[in-house]
Motif scaffolding. Structure first.
Motif, PDB file in Angstrom:
ATOM      1  N   PRO A   1     -11.866  -0.649   2.067  1.00 55.02           N
ATOM      2  CA  PRO A   1     -12.137  -1.101   3.341  1.00 55.02           C
ATOM      3  C   PRO A   1     -13.619  -1.728   4.161  1.00 55.02           C
ATOM      4  O   PRO A   1     -13.202  -2.422   4.657  1.00 55.02           O
ATOM      5  CB  PRO A   1     -12.444   0.585   4.034  1.00 55.02           C
ATOM      6  N   VAL A   2     -14.405  -1.892   3.171  1.00 58.24           N
ATOM      7  CA  VAL A   2     -15.878  -2.691   3.660  1.00 58.24           C
ATOM      8  C   VAL A   2     -15.689  -3.847   3.459  1.00 58.24           C
ATOM      9  O   VAL A   2     -15.651  -4.959   4.500  1.00 58.24           O
ATOM     10  CB  VAL A   2     -16.438  -1.722   2.532  1.00 58.24           C
ATOM     11  N   GLU A   3     -14.921  -4.738   2.248  1.00 55.65           N
ATOM     12  CA  GLU A   3     -14.589  -5.917   2.733  1.00 55.65           C
ATOM     13  C   GLU A   3     -13.134  -6.181   3.860  1.00 55.65           C
ATOM     14  O   GLU A   3     -13.026  -6.917   4.384  1.00 55.65           O
ATOM     15  CB  GLU A   3     -13.703  -6.054   1.442  1.00 55.65           C
ATOM     16  N   GLY A   4     -12.297  -5.167   4.218  1.00 53.10           N
ATOM     17  CA  GLY A   4     -11.108  -5.846   5.027  1.00 53.10           C
ATOM     18  C   GLY A   4     -10.453  -6.200   4.919  1.00 53.10           C
ATOM     19  O   GLY A   4     -10.072  -7.205   4.147  1.00 53.10           O
ATOM     20  N   GLY A   5      -9.460  -6.822   6.433  1.00 57.93           N
ATOM     21  CA  GLY A   5      -8.696  -7.973   5.673  1.00 57.93           C
ATOM     22  C   GLY A   5      -7.617  -7.417   5.166  1.00 57.93           C
ATOM     23  O   GLY A   5      -7.215  -6.507   4.782  1.00 57.93           O
ATOM     24  N   PHE A   6      -6.456  -8.519   5.069  1.00 58.77           N
ATOM     25  CA  PHE A   6      -5.733  -8.618   4.076  1.00 58.77           C
ATOM     26  C   PHE A   6      -5.527  -8.581   2.450  1.00 58.77           C
ATOM     27  O   PHE A   6      -6.313  -9.660   2.064  1.00 58.77           O
ATOM     28  CB  PHE A   6      -4.951  -9.471   4.242  1.00 58.77           C
ATOM     29  N   GLN A   7      -5.120  -7.892   1.883  1.00 60.68           N
ATOM     30  CA  GLN A   7      -5.349  -7.308   0.555  1.00 60.68           C
ATOM     31  C   GLN A   7      -4.485  -7.390  -0.663  1.00 60.68           C
ATOM     32  O   GLN A   7      -3.285  -7.359   0.702  1.00 60.68           O
ATOM     33  CB  GLN A   7      -6.761  -6.349   0.006  1.00 60.68           C
TER      34      GLN A   7
ATOM     35  N   GLY B   1      -1.049  -1.583   7.455  1.00 57.13           N
ATOM     36  CA  GLY B   1       0.081  -1.935   7.106  1.00 57.13           C
ATOM     37  C   GLY B   1      -0.011  -1.099   6.028  1.00 57.13           C
ATOM     38  O   GLY B   1       1.061  -0.414   5.655  1.00 57.13           O
ATOM     39  N   ALA B   2      -1.827  -1.124   5.033  1.00 54.55           N
ATOM     40  CA  ALA B   2      -1.610  -0.357   3.781  1.00 54.55           C
ATOM     41  C   ALA B   2      -0.963   1.781   4.138  1.00 54.55           C
ATOM     42  O   ALA B   2      -0.102   1.678   3.330  1.00 54.55           O
ATOM     43  CB  ALA B   2      -2.502   0.196   3.587  1.00 54.55           C
ATOM     44  N   PRO B   3      -0.974   2.275   5.204  1.00 55.84           N
ATOM     45  CA  PRO B   3      -0.630   3.775   5.642  1.00 55.84           C
ATOM     46  C   PRO B   3       0.744   3.829   5.334  1.00 55.84           C
ATOM     47  O   PRO B   3       1.503   4.441   5.006  1.00 55.84           O
ATOM     48  CB  PRO B   3      -1.406   4.245   6.810  1.00 55.84           C
ATOM     49  N   LEU B   4       1.591   3.078   6.499  1.00 55.82           N
ATOM     50  CA  LEU B   4       2.473   2.808   6.122  1.00 55.82           C
ATOM     51  C   LEU B   4       3.401   2.192   5.247  1.00 55.82           C
ATOM     52  O   LEU B   4       5.023   3.180   4.691  1.00 55.82           O
ATOM     53  CB  LEU B   4       3.279   1.598   7.568  1.00 55.82           C
ATOM     54  N   VAL B   5       3.312   1.882   4.569  1.00 56.54           N
ATOM     55  CA  VAL B   5       3.902   0.980   2.465  1.00 56.54           C
ATOM     56  C   VAL B   5       3.553   2.472   2.164  1.00 56.54           C
ATOM     57  O   VAL B   5       4.652   2.547   1.668  1.00 56.54           O
ATOM     58  CB  VAL B   5       3.314   0.279   2.298  1.00 56.54           C
ATOM     59  N   LEU B   6       2.576   3.660   2.316  1.00 53.49           N
ATOM     60  CA  LEU B   6       2.226   5.061   1.448  1.00 53.49           C
ATOM     61  C   LEU B   6       3.621   4.809   2.061  1.00 53.49           C
ATOM     62  O   LEU B   6       4.486   6.390   0.885  1.00 53.49           O
ATOM     63  CB  LEU B   6       1.391   4.484   1.411  1.00 53.49           C
TER      64      LEU B   6
ATOM     65  N   ILE C   1      -7.297  17.487   5.772  1.00 50.53           N
ATOM     66  CA  ILE C   1      -9.127  17.900   4.978  1.00 50.53           C
ATOM     67  C   ILE C   1      -9.822  16.534   4.797  1.00 50.53           C
ATOM     68  O   ILE C   1     -10.656  16.725   4.824  1.00 50.53           O
ATOM     69  CB  ILE C   1      -8.760  18.797   4.211  1.00 50.53           C
ATOM     70  N   PHE C   2      -9.200  15.828   4.231  1.00 52.70           N
ATOM     71  CA  PHE C   2     -10.147  15.155   3.652  1.00 52.70           C
ATOM     72  C   PHE C   2      -9.376  13.324   4.099  1.00 52.70           C
ATOM     73  O   PHE C   2      -8.908  12.002   3.638  1.00 52.70           O
ATOM     74  CB  PHE C   2     -10.121  14.451   2.531  1.00 52.70           C
ATOM     75  N   PRO C   3      -9.975  12.961   5.446  1.00 53.81           N
ATOM     76  CA  PRO C   3      -9.293  11.995   5.509  1.00 53.81           C
ATOM     77  C   PRO C   3     -10.253  10.516   5.700  1.00 53.81           C
ATOM     78  O   PRO C   3     -10.032   9.494   6.456  1.00 53.81           O
ATOM     79  CB  PRO C   3      -9.122  12.511   7.415  1.00 53.81           C
ATOM     80  N   GLY C   4     -11.257  11.069   5.087  1.00 55.76           N
ATOM     81  CA  GLY C   4     -12.411   9.706   4.790  1.00 55.76           C
ATOM     82  C   GLY C   4     -11.704   8.895   4.808  1.00 55.76           C
ATOM     83  O   GLY C   4     -12.044   7.481   5.206  1.00 55.76           O
ATOM     84  N   HIS C   5     -11.175   8.615   3.807  1.00 55.03           N
ATOM     85  CA  HIS C   5     -10.606   7.217   3.490  1.00 55.03           C
ATOM     86  C   HIS C   5      -9.369   6.809   3.682  1.00 55.03           C
ATOM     87  O   HIS C   5      -9.676   5.060   4.419  1.00 55.03           O
ATOM     88  CB  HIS C   5     -10.378   7.363   2.084  1.00 55.03           C
ATOM     89  N   PHE C   6      -8.534   7.367   4.258  1.00 54.00           N
ATOM     90  CA  PHE C   6      -7.934   7.110   4.987  1.00 54.00           C
ATOM     91  C   PHE C   6      -7.968   6.012   6.383  1.00 54.00           C
ATOM     92  O   PHE C   6      -7.582   5.269   6.806  1.00 54.00           O
ATOM     93  CB  PHE C   6      -6.720   7.909   5.895  1.00 54.00           C
ATOM     94  N   TYR C   7      -8.866   7.664   6.894  1.00 48.77           N
ATOM     95  CA  TYR C   7      -9.816   6.724   8.180  1.00 48.77           C
ATOM     96  C   TYR C   7      -9.946   5.558   8.263  1.00 48.77           C
ATOM     97  O   TYR C   7     -10.611   4.514   8.583  1.00 48.77           O
ATOM     98  CB  TYR C   7     -10.475   7.513   8.692  1.00 48.77           C
TER      99      TYR C   7
ATOM    100  N   VAL D   1      -9.831   3.534   6.077  1.00 46.95           N
ATOM    101  CA  VAL D   1      -8.800   2.093   5.474  1.00 46.95           C
ATOM    102  C   VAL D   1      -8.190   1.596   7.105  1.00 46.95           C
ATOM    103  O   VAL D   1      -8.281   0.126   7.551  1.00 46.95           O
ATOM    104  CB  VAL D   1      -7.964   2.466   4.689  1.00 46.95           C
ATOM    105  N   ILE D   2      -7.822   2.084   8.029  1.00 46.44           N
ATOM    106  CA  ILE D   2      -7.676   1.888   8.707  1.00 46.44           C
ATOM    107  C   ILE D   2      -8.561   0.929   9.660  1.00 46.44           C
ATOM    108  O   ILE D   2      -7.777   0.185  10.542  1.00 46.44           O
ATOM    109  CB  ILE D   2      -6.795   3.554  10.049  1.00 46.44           C
ATOM    110  N   ARG D   3      -9.808   1.645  10.558  1.00 47.66           N
ATOM    111  CA  ARG D   3     -10.451   1.429  10.675  1.00 47.66           C
ATOM    112  C   ARG D   3     -10.193  -0.062  10.507  1.00 47.66           C
ATOM    113  O   ARG D   3     -10.948  -1.056  11.262  1.00 47.66           O
ATOM    114  CB  ARG D   3     -12.064   1.956  10.873  1.00 47.66           C
ATOM    115  N   SER D   4     -10.729  -0.886   9.547  1.00 47.89           N
ATOM    116  CA  SER D   4     -10.845  -1.957   8.959  1.00 47.89           C
ATOM    117  C   SER D   4      -9.698  -3.026   9.346  1.00 47.89           C
ATOM    118  O   SER D   4     -10.031  -3.847   9.388  1.00 47.89           O
ATOM    119  CB  SER D   4     -10.778  -2.408   7.204  1.00 47.89           C
TER     120      SER D   4
END
Length: 571
Positions: free
Chosen positions: A55-61, A84-89, A495-501, A503-506
């Motif tokens: 998420p730090v780099e962001g953009g399309f990976q 797109g990443a969460p919807l693929v998951l 309960i642990f939304p940190g990485h999810f949040y 990723v989406i914000r990026s």
């Protein structure tokens, strides 16, 4: 591994479907194992992709590109961002769960799994595509297996089965009864779904072709179009409306929603899971990927349309769900209602609200997937979906009843589930711009609680009829695994939304920045043009009234113009 990640996720289901072509239906266990292996490979790689996304780099990976036609500017171009990443998951989770939910299907098992794998892979292809041609290609691909899954493995509604008048049957299945929901056959539901989605797809295609034609870039590359394509005036408005309403029909937005609950009621459980969980999200995602990215100024001007229509989604869908008697209709209309929350988060064009909208798409996929899975289990055991005819099933299936309770709590946004975080972000982020819609959304949550717990009380509690005494609980590992997987993901990410949040914000942050940066610039340009025009008219008028050898004094109009230029200069 990184470069091939998206290829594995996308083509593992296709590979499984191709392998099943060479397996006999008599080898039912082998068919199920191959389908589960293909879905499992896609699921594991999707989890890797999601947690490896930076998420730090962001953009399309995880980008992969293959030229398909240089002359037409088409490339098989894959990549995922924070949207797109969460919807693929979500697609891979529901595919894997759907394989096991359908474990006991005996009618043409091989064909069922082939179409289910193709359906899920097509939705993943939309979420990965960075080329408009292939985004539309995968979008259309998802409609074909839906038609077959409903028409072959679907079921008629109770109202249709109770009808004995041949003329009545013929009349109820006619096109004239397009808004009839209580008495339709599976063939009618399949055809209605196909017609609605196909017409919407053609409308969206017109918008895509206009982008291709009038951009002058000879490419379908979304990233190139985003940076270089310039549309304005009536052309931009027409393209935006075609894209929005063409894709919003699958979302489904009111009044283009009537195909969805009918399709839910007729579809087998696994198909309903994918239908509500990811197929409906194709509309929101495509609007974000095309309209938001390529037409940011027009999006800012016209997105209030969605803010108005989402009110009808939330309240109309909620009230119909409350009065519905069929378990699948309740969940189907609930899904249509909850899609209004996504449109509200998108319409506000705020960092928090749009992040919440993307998160809600993932959260809704899990919660609704659980509800449809258990509605399918209840129907398989009782052959009944009519809520007043059921009751007392908690004594026969306590595990399913407990999972049903968790799914209901997730759907209403109980703290501890990912739905809660998403709903709070949509409400908070939208309040400053659409306070009335937020009040409607809060009332919609209370309405959701009313009809879901009303359904749960009618199905699981009260006296049980003797004819359901043969029903049994989900005790086998293959029956419990999909429910536990969806529950675990919903609670774990809640309960642990940190990485999810992160990723989406990026993915959301640069998109909102682009929209809010382009719009003020456009407004400033229009203002300057207006000031210059006003100054020119005033100057011409002054010269016509004053002697030519006298300097022209500052008229009030010219004074205001000078003050405006001075204020902008000081800024």
């Amino acid at each position: 591994m990184i470069d091939s990640t998206l290829l594995i996720i996308l083509f593992a289901p296709f590979a499984g479907a191709t392998t099943l072509l060479f397996v006999s239906n008599k080898q039912a266990l082998l068919v199920r194992v191959i389908a589960a292996a293909a879905a499992g490979m896609s699921l594991l790689t999707s989890f890797y992709m999601f947690f490896a996304y930076d998420p730090v780099e962001g953009g399309f990976q995880f980008v992969k590109r293959f030229e398909w036609s240089k002359e037409l500017g088409i490339a098989f171009y894959l990549g995922v961002d924070g949207i797109g990443a969460p919807l693929v998951l979500a697609s891979s989770i529901l595919l894997f769960a759907g394989i096991f939910i359908s474990w006991h299907i005996k009618d043409r098992t091989k064909e069922f799994y082939i179409f289910l794998l193709i359906l899920a892979a097509a939705t993943m292809g939309v979420f990965m595509s960075l080329d408009l041609f292939f985004l539309y290609f995968f979008y259309e691909m998802s409609v074909i297996p839906m038609y077959l899954l409903l028409g072959v493995w679907g079921s008629h509604t109770k109202g249709y089965l109770d009808m004995s008048d041949p003329e009545g049957l013929k009349k109820r299945d006619s096109v004239g009864f397009i808004f009839n929901f209580a008495a339709n056959s599976k063939e009618y539901a399949a055809m209605k779904l196909t017609l609605f989605l196909s017409v919407g797809a053609v409308v969206a295609l017109m918008g895509i072709l206009l982008i291709y034609k009038f951009s002058g870039l000879n490419t379908f590359d979304i990233l190139v179009l985003r940076e270089q394509a310039k549309f304005s005036g009536s052309l931009a408005t027409i393209i935006w409306l075609l894209i929005f309403f063409g894709f919003a029909s699958i979302a489904p937005i009111w009044p283009l929603h009537s195909w969805s609950p009918v399709g839910h009621a007729a579809a087998p459980a696994a198909t309903s899971m994918l239908h509500a969980g990811v197929l409906m999200k194709l509309g929101h995602f495509s609007i974000i990927r095309i309209a938001f990215e390529i037409l940011p100024e027009t999006t800012h001007e016209l997105m209030p349309i969605a803010a108005v229509l989402c009110i009808f989604n939330i309240f109309y869908g909620g009230f119909v769900a409350y009065y519905a008697r069929d378990t699948k209709y309740v969940i189907g209309y609930s899904s249509s209602s909850h899609m209004g929350y996504v449109f509200l988060g998108m319409a506000a064009l705020d960092y928090i609200s749009l992040t919440g909208a993307v998160l809600y798409m993932f959260a809704h996929a899990l919660a609704t997937g659980m509800l449809f899975a258990m509605a399918g289990w209840i129907y398989d055991q009782t052959h009944m979906r009519d809520i007043p005819s059921l009751g007392g099933l908690v004594n026969r299936m306590p595990f399913v009843a407990a999972c049903f309770m968790v799914a209901c709590m997730a759907s209403i946004g109980m703290p501890g589930t990912v739905n809660f975080i998403a709903e709070v972000m949509i409400i908070v982020g939208s309040w400053h711009k659409y306070p009335f819609q937020v009040l409607v959304a809060v009332a919609g949550i209370a309405l959701t609680m009313a009809y879901l717990f009303r359904m749960m009380r009618g199905v699981f509690y009260g006296p049980m009829e003797h004819k359901y005494s043969h029903a049994h609980d989900a005790v086998a590992p293959v029956d419990r695994l999909p429910l536990l997987l969806m529950i675990a993901c919903s609670i774990a990410f809640g309960i642990f939304p940190g990485h999810f949040y992160d990723v989406i914000r990026s993915g959301v942050d640069p998109l909102v920045t682009r929209i809010t940066a382009v719009v003020p610039l456009a407004e400033q340009t229009r203002e300057e043009l207006g000031v210059r025009s006003e100054a020119k008219v005033s100057g011409d008028l002054s010269r016509s009234l004053l002697p030519s050898d006298n300097p022209s004094p500052l008229t009030p109009t010219r004074l205001r113009s000078s003050q405006a230029h001075a204020s902008r200069g000081s800024e």
